[in-house]
Design a protein around this motif. Sequence first.
Motif, PDB file in Angstrom:
ATOM      1  N   UNK A 105       0.830  -1.201   0.000  1.00 53.52           N
ATOM      2  CA  UNK A 105       0.000   0.000   0.000  1.00 53.52           C
ATOM      3  C   UNK A 105       0.866   1.253   0.000  1.00 53.52           C
ATOM      4  N   UNK A 106       1.980   1.227   0.747  1.00 55.48           N
ATOM      5  CA  UNK A 106       2.883   2.378   0.773  1.00 55.48           C
ATOM      6  C   UNK A 106       3.444   2.661  -0.610  1.00 55.48           C
ATOM      7  N   UNK A 107       3.833   1.624  -1.334  1.00 59.78           N
ATOM      8  CA  UNK A 107       4.376   1.815  -2.672  1.00 59.78           C
ATOM      9  C   UNK A 107       3.310   2.309  -3.640  1.00 59.78           C
ATOM     10  N   UNK A 108       2.071   1.845  -3.466  1.00 60.17           N
ATOM     11  CA  UNK A 108       0.998   2.294  -4.348  1.00 60.17           C
ATOM     12  C   UNK A 108       0.694   3.773  -4.138  1.00 60.17           C
ATOM     13  N   UNK A 109       0.561   4.186  -2.885  1.00 62.36           N
ATOM     14  CA  UNK A 109       0.221   5.577  -2.603  1.00 62.36           C
ATOM     15  C   UNK A 109       1.412   6.497  -2.886  1.00 62.36           C
ATOM     16  N   UNK A 110       2.629   5.962  -2.875  1.00 60.67           N
ATOM     17  CA  UNK A 110       3.791   6.792  -3.190  1.00 60.67           C
ATOM     18  C   UNK A 110       3.729   7.364  -4.605  1.00 60.67           C
ATOM     19  N   UNK A 111       2.877   6.777  -5.448  1.00 59.04           N
ATOM     20  CA  UNK A 111       2.711   7.306  -6.799  1.00 59.04           C
ATOM     21  C   UNK A 111       1.999   8.646  -6.824  1.00 59.04           C
ATOM     22  N   UNK A 112       1.471   9.069  -5.663  1.00 60.87           N
ATOM     23  CA  UNK A 112       0.879  10.404  -5.569  1.00 60.87           C
ATOM     24  C   UNK A 112       1.931  11.508  -5.523  1.00 60.87           C
ATOM     25  N   UNK A 113       3.179  11.146  -5.284  1.00 63.52           N
ATOM     26  CA  UNK A 113       4.238  12.154  -5.153  1.00 63.52           C
ATOM     27  C   UNK A 113       4.328  13.053  -6.386  1.00 63.52           C
ATOM     28  N   UNK A 114       4.334  12.516  -7.625  1.00 61.27           N
ATOM     29  CA  UNK A 114       4.380  13.433  -8.780  1.00 61.27           C
ATOM     30  C   UNK A 114       3.183  14.374  -8.848  1.00 61.27           C
ATOM     31  N   UNK A 115       1.986  13.865  -8.513  1.00 62.79           N
ATOM     32  CA  UNK A 115       0.799  14.721  -8.555  1.00 62.79           C
ATOM     33  C   UNK A 115       0.886  15.826  -7.511  1.00 62.79           C
ATOM     34  N   UNK A 116       1.280  15.469  -6.295  1.00 60.01           N
ATOM     35  CA  UNK A 116       1.420  16.474  -5.246  1.00 60.01           C
ATOM     36  C   UNK A 116       2.562  17.448  -5.556  1.00 60.01           C
ATOM     37  N   UNK A 117       3.617  16.942  -6.184  1.00 60.08           N
ATOM     38  CA  UNK A 117       4.714  17.828  -6.585  1.00 60.08           C
ATOM     39  C   UNK A 117       4.223  18.862  -7.591  1.00 60.08           C
ATOM     40  N   UNK A 118       3.386  18.414  -8.522  1.00 50.94           N
ATOM     41  CA  UNK A 118       2.820  19.319  -9.519  1.00 50.94           C
ATOM     42  C   UNK A 118       1.944  20.385  -8.854  1.00 50.94           C
ATOM     43  N   UNK A 119       1.106  19.976  -7.896  1.00 50.54           N
ATOM     44  CA  UNK A 119       0.232  20.930  -7.209  1.00 50.54           C
ATOM     45  C   UNK A 119       1.042  21.953  -6.425  1.00 50.54           C
ATOM     46  N   UNK A 120       2.038  21.487  -5.676  1.00 45.31           N
ATOM     47  CA  UNK A 120       2.864  22.408  -4.886  1.00 45.31           C
ATOM     48  C   UNK A 120       3.702  23.317  -5.782  1.00 45.31           C
ATOM     49  N   UNK A 121       4.132  22.782  -6.939  1.00 43.95           N
ATOM     50  CA  UNK A 121       4.893  23.619  -7.867  1.00 43.95           C
ATOM     51  C   UNK A 121       4.046  24.771  -8.391  1.00 43.95           C
TER      52      UNK A 121
END
Length: 359
Positions: A105-121
């Motif tokens: 589950x941790x590895x699956x949700x870690x795929x949110x990192x690019x999306x969150x990076x885009x939002x914060x950028x």
Amino acid sequence: MAGRYYCYRDVLPFTTMVTMECINVGLNTLFKAATLRGMSYHVFVVYAYAVAAIVLLPAPFISRRSRVLPPLSFAIMSKIGLLGLIGSSSQIMGYTGINYSSPTLASAISNLVPAFTFILAIIFRMEKVVLRSKSSQAKIWGTVVSISGAFLVTLYKGPPIFRLPTPSLKLHQPLSTTIQSNWVIGGLLLTAEYILVPLWYIVQTQIMKEYPNELTVIFFYNLFVSIIAGGVALITERNSSAWKLRVDIALASVLCSGLFGSFLNNTVHAWALHLKGPVFVAMFKPLSIAIAVAMGVMFLGDTLYLGSLVGATIISVGFYTVMWGKAKEEMGENCEVHGLESAPTDKVPLLQSHKNDQV
């Protein structure tokens, strides 16, 4: 020279980031095994980062002698302290989430990192969005799809697909007596962790611009994390026996996480952020899904659920949609730059250019 430059700029970062993702999944699996044997994850964070800080202790002295660096000002140390606060919070949330759920589950949700990076950028004005542009539309829709997939993984398990009848490590028996697996709480904690990770990328990138030495920055970062996590552990772990390390899988997990996680992984990420930027670092997260599924099923006896498989697939599709939009945007910017550079030369009259050459 060109071949060496290509290897350093492209081949080496790609290889090291793939290796780090494999190591991270292995460390998460080892941590899960240690906590199932009674290891406190609050104490685990303190020990792991303390090991890394001890290993990196000579780094500030060696770095100052080997290269010319700006002084470690109060502003830089404050930013490293902020980085430590973000890192310790994300680590505690992440390890707690893994303890409640699984490395898969941790590895699956870690795929949110690019999306969150885009939002914060976008929030920090590091990314431009033009609604009529196909690249911007791809990034926006990819972000929405990724978040939808993460919610699916978190809130829906579905029927089991596969599970080994006899796992290699029989570690699930103590789980029923110590802590009941809670998929929703674990998913929410892991989501909170991977909201903090892009913020960690952004702050780290800014620090590396001001003080371009990975080992020194990571030494102070590990030191701050161990101090902050130590304060939290003293409050949460009142029992002194939780601080005792036995010569078993708990000690192996602490040493491996300190050396290969807090030390090597953070140093490599700092180097890659300095060399290639946060988007490049974030794009390797989907690789961890297949590795985590295989390790969790083989060594921890985790059950592969339909919700995890479908949700992880949706997250990966959304992630690569964001990456496609980013690549499309960069190609457009490069074409625009080249067009601006070539336009003046085309419009200069031949006689005028001949006069300029004579001058």
